[in-house]
Scaffold this active site. Structure first.
Site, PDB file in Angstrom:
ATOM      1  N   ARG A   1      26.291 -25.258  23.442  1.00  0.00           N
ATOM      2  CA  ARG A   1      26.687 -24.698  24.750  1.00  0.00           C
ATOM      3  C   ARG A   1      26.380 -23.212  24.864  1.00  0.00           C
ATOM      4  O   ARG A   1      25.816 -22.746  25.853  1.00  0.00           O
ATOM      5  CB  ARG A   1      28.188 -24.900  24.951  1.00  0.00           C
ATOM      6  CG  ARG A   1      28.553 -26.211  25.592  1.00  0.00           C
ATOM      7  CD  ARG A   1      30.057 -26.272  25.789  1.00  0.00           C
ATOM      8  NE  ARG A   1      30.694 -26.412  24.490  1.00  0.00           N
ATOM      9  CZ  ARG A   1      31.239 -27.536  24.039  1.00  0.00           C
ATOM     10  NH1 ARG A   1      31.281 -28.593  24.806  1.00  0.00           N
ATOM     11  NH2 ARG A   1      31.775 -27.597  22.836  1.00  0.00           N
TER      12      ARG A   1
ATOM     13  N   THR B   1      27.163 -13.471  17.140  1.00  0.00           N
ATOM     14  CA  THR B   1      28.472 -13.620  17.786  1.00  0.00           C
ATOM     15  C   THR B   1      29.109 -14.943  17.355  1.00  0.00           C
ATOM     16  O   THR B   1      30.008 -15.443  18.029  1.00  0.00           O
ATOM     17  CB  THR B   1      28.358 -13.592  19.332  1.00  0.00           C
ATOM     18  OG1 THR B   1      27.413 -14.574  19.742  1.00  0.00           O
ATOM     19  CG2 THR B   1      27.952 -12.232  19.852  1.00  0.00           C
TER      20      THR B   1
ATOM     21  N   ARG C   1      29.868 -16.625  13.487  1.00  0.00           N
ATOM     22  CA  ARG C   1      30.837 -16.380  12.416  1.00  0.00           C
ATOM     23  C   ARG C   1      30.188 -15.476  11.373  1.00  0.00           C
ATOM     24  O   ARG C   1      28.992 -15.642  11.062  1.00  0.00           O
ATOM     25  CB  ARG C   1      31.272 -17.688  11.746  1.00  0.00           C
ATOM     26  CG  ARG C   1      32.241 -18.521  12.574  1.00  0.00           C
ATOM     27  CD  ARG C   1      33.629 -17.878  12.670  1.00  0.00           C
ATOM     28  NE  ARG C   1      34.568 -18.712  13.393  1.00  0.00           N
ATOM     29  CZ  ARG C   1      34.816 -18.662  14.709  1.00  0.00           C
ATOM     30  NH1 ARG C   1      34.162 -17.782  15.459  1.00  0.00           N
ATOM     31  NH2 ARG C   1      35.706 -19.462  15.255  1.00  0.00           N
TER      32      ARG C   1
ATOM     33  N   GLU D   1      36.774 -10.746   7.728  1.00  0.00           N
ATOM     34  CA  GLU D   1      37.301 -10.036   8.907  1.00  0.00           C
ATOM     35  C   GLU D   1      38.732  -9.620   8.623  1.00  0.00           C
ATOM     36  O   GLU D   1      39.478 -10.425   8.068  1.00  0.00           O
ATOM     37  CB  GLU D   1      37.245 -10.929  10.144  1.00  0.00           C
ATOM     38  CG  GLU D   1      35.826 -11.153  10.591  1.00  0.00           C
ATOM     39  CD  GLU D   1      35.702 -11.871  11.937  1.00  0.00           C
ATOM     40  OE1 GLU D   1      36.733 -12.118  12.594  1.00  0.00           O
ATOM     41  OE2 GLU D   1      34.572 -12.190  12.312  1.00  0.00           O
TER      42      GLU D   1
ATOM     43  N   HIS E   1      35.159  -8.871  16.831  1.00  0.00           N
ATOM     44  CA  HIS E   1      35.314 -10.280  17.220  1.00  0.00           C
ATOM     45  C   HIS E   1      35.929 -10.407  18.627  1.00  0.00           C
ATOM     46  O   HIS E   1      37.001 -10.999  18.801  1.00  0.00           O
ATOM     47  CB  HIS E   1      36.150 -11.045  16.182  1.00  0.00           C
ATOM     48  CG  HIS E   1      35.855 -12.513  16.167  1.00  0.00           C
ATOM     49  ND1 HIS E   1      35.872 -13.269  15.041  1.00  0.00           N
ATOM     50  CD2 HIS E   1      35.527 -13.373  17.174  1.00  0.00           C
ATOM     51  CE1 HIS E   1      35.577 -14.536  15.323  1.00  0.00           C
ATOM     52  NE2 HIS E   1      35.369 -14.618  16.629  1.00  0.00           N
TER      53      HIS E   1
HETATM   54  C1  DGY Z   1      36.009 -18.959  18.940  1.00  0.00           C
HETATM   55  O1  DGY Z   1      36.631 -19.413  19.914  1.00  0.00           O
HETATM   56  O2  DGY Z   1      35.665 -19.668  18.000  1.00  0.00           O
HETATM   57  C2  DGY Z   1      35.670 -17.510  18.969  1.00  0.00           C
HETATM   58  O3  DGY Z   1      35.109 -17.056  17.799  1.00  0.00           O
HETATM   59  C3  DGY Z   1      36.858 -16.676  19.374  1.00  0.00           C
HETATM   60  O4  DGY Z   1      36.826 -16.675  20.724  1.00  0.00           O
END
Ligand code: DGY
Length: 325
Positions: free
Chosen positions: A156, A236, A238, A267, A286
């Site tokens: 997505r 964006t 992990r 983190e 994050h």
């Molecule tokens: C998730 O939802 O997995 C994001 O990393 C945090 O919004």
């Protein structure tokens, strides 16, 4: 009268009235997550747990929570939860897919453009009062128009990132475990590429694959060696998908030009991480899904999943539907 006991591991951006009608709700009041030992104690007496990606939900915890009927995570990712242990105990696990797709794709582009045009460096430069005149070669960055964008993982969020590229007339490659159907490829204007080719041909590489044993340190020395010296990496997804030592080597040696990351391993980023000293790296804490509307939708969805699980209904968004009734 509330029938159930629920523990929520942080304050949520949403009223809990609906939940409180059916459950006695305890909310962890602190900014830091509850320590594991606290969670282990709390789980003994609860029917439902609403947790975040900062909570380790492992086998021991799941076996301790003998009354647990449902776990609801306020995130789309759930790599902090031992899903097979939850399934073995028959506990459905909810998550929040879809509602954060656009916010995360927007933030990916914010990072990509900030890294391409060196916006964070420019801001620091200006505030340090180093701006003395217009200079032909001051803070030169990279063009987006006509560049090649490599998307690793076309789920997505990867798809939403691809859609946003159309305004920049980019060539888009994607690498994924499975090739998508032709219709989707055509509508997104993307071309399937084997991972190594994507790395060597892309000017921007953006990561949107879930974190798992298979993607742990997917980006390490060999992958950075394949990338262009002008390439920019965006993450964006992990932190654990990128080996932080290899990233440091790649950025400090000029193996790649820059990176912008919203996630780190671990983190938060350790205070002595050498990554903190690099000018060609942007690091965000994050926050890719952190728009007001999105976080509310995530909280709402997490509450909906939790209520459904408590009441013995199917979770609207369940990670392990095989145990969901
Ligand atoms: C998730 O939802 O997995 C994001 O990393 C945090 O919004």
């Amino acid at each position: 009268m509330p029938q159930f006991q629920v523990f929520v591991t942080r304050r949520l951006p949403m009223a809990l009235d609906r939940l409180q009608e059916i459950a006695k709700v305890e909310v962890w009041p602190e900014r830091q997550p509850p320590p594991y030992e606290v969670l282990l104690e709390k789980v003994k007496a609860i029917d439902g747990l609403l947790c975040l990606l900062t909570d380790r939900i492992d086998r021991q915890l799941l076996e301790t929570g003998t009354a647990l009927k449902v776990i609801s995570q306020m995130a789309v990712g759930y790599d902090n939860i031992d899903i097979s242990a939850a399934s073995a105990r028959g506990i459905p696990v909810g998550h929040t897919p879809g509602v954060l797709t656009d916010a995360t794709a927007d933030f990916t582009w914010a990072l990509l453009m900030a890294a391409a045009r060196r916006i964070v460096e420019a801001d620091k430069f200006t505030r340090a009062l180093q701006w003395q005149t217009w200079e032909p070669d001051l803070l030169l960055g990279a063009d987006l128009v006509g560049a090649t964008l490599g998307i690793v993982g076309l789920g997505r969020i990867g798809q939403a990132v691809a859609r946003r590229a159309s305004g920049f007339n980019m060539r888009i490659l994607y690498a994924s475990r499975h090739q998508c159907d032709r219709q989707l490829e055509t509508s997104l204007g993307v071309e399937f590429a084997e991972f190594d080719r994507l790395l060597s041909e892309s000017d921007f590489v953006t990561i949107h694959t879930p974190f798992s044993a298979d993607t742990y340190h997917l980006f390490s020395d060999r992958q950075f060696e394949l990338m262009k010296p002008t390439a920019i990496l965006i993450n964006t997804s992990r932190g654990g998908i990128v080996d932080p030592d290899a990233l440091h080597r790649a950025l400090s040696s000029g193996q790649i030009a820059a990176a912008a990351i919203d996630v780190t391993e671990p983190e938060p980023i350790p205070t002595d991480s050498p990554l903190l000293g690099l000018d060609n790296l942007i690091i965000a804490p994050h926050i890719a899904s952190a728009s007001r509307q999105t976080r509310q939708k995530m909280a709402q969805m997490a509450i909906d999943n939790l209520i459904a699980g408590l009441q013995g209904d199917r979770l609207p968004h369940c990670v392990n539907p095989e145990v969901d009734r």
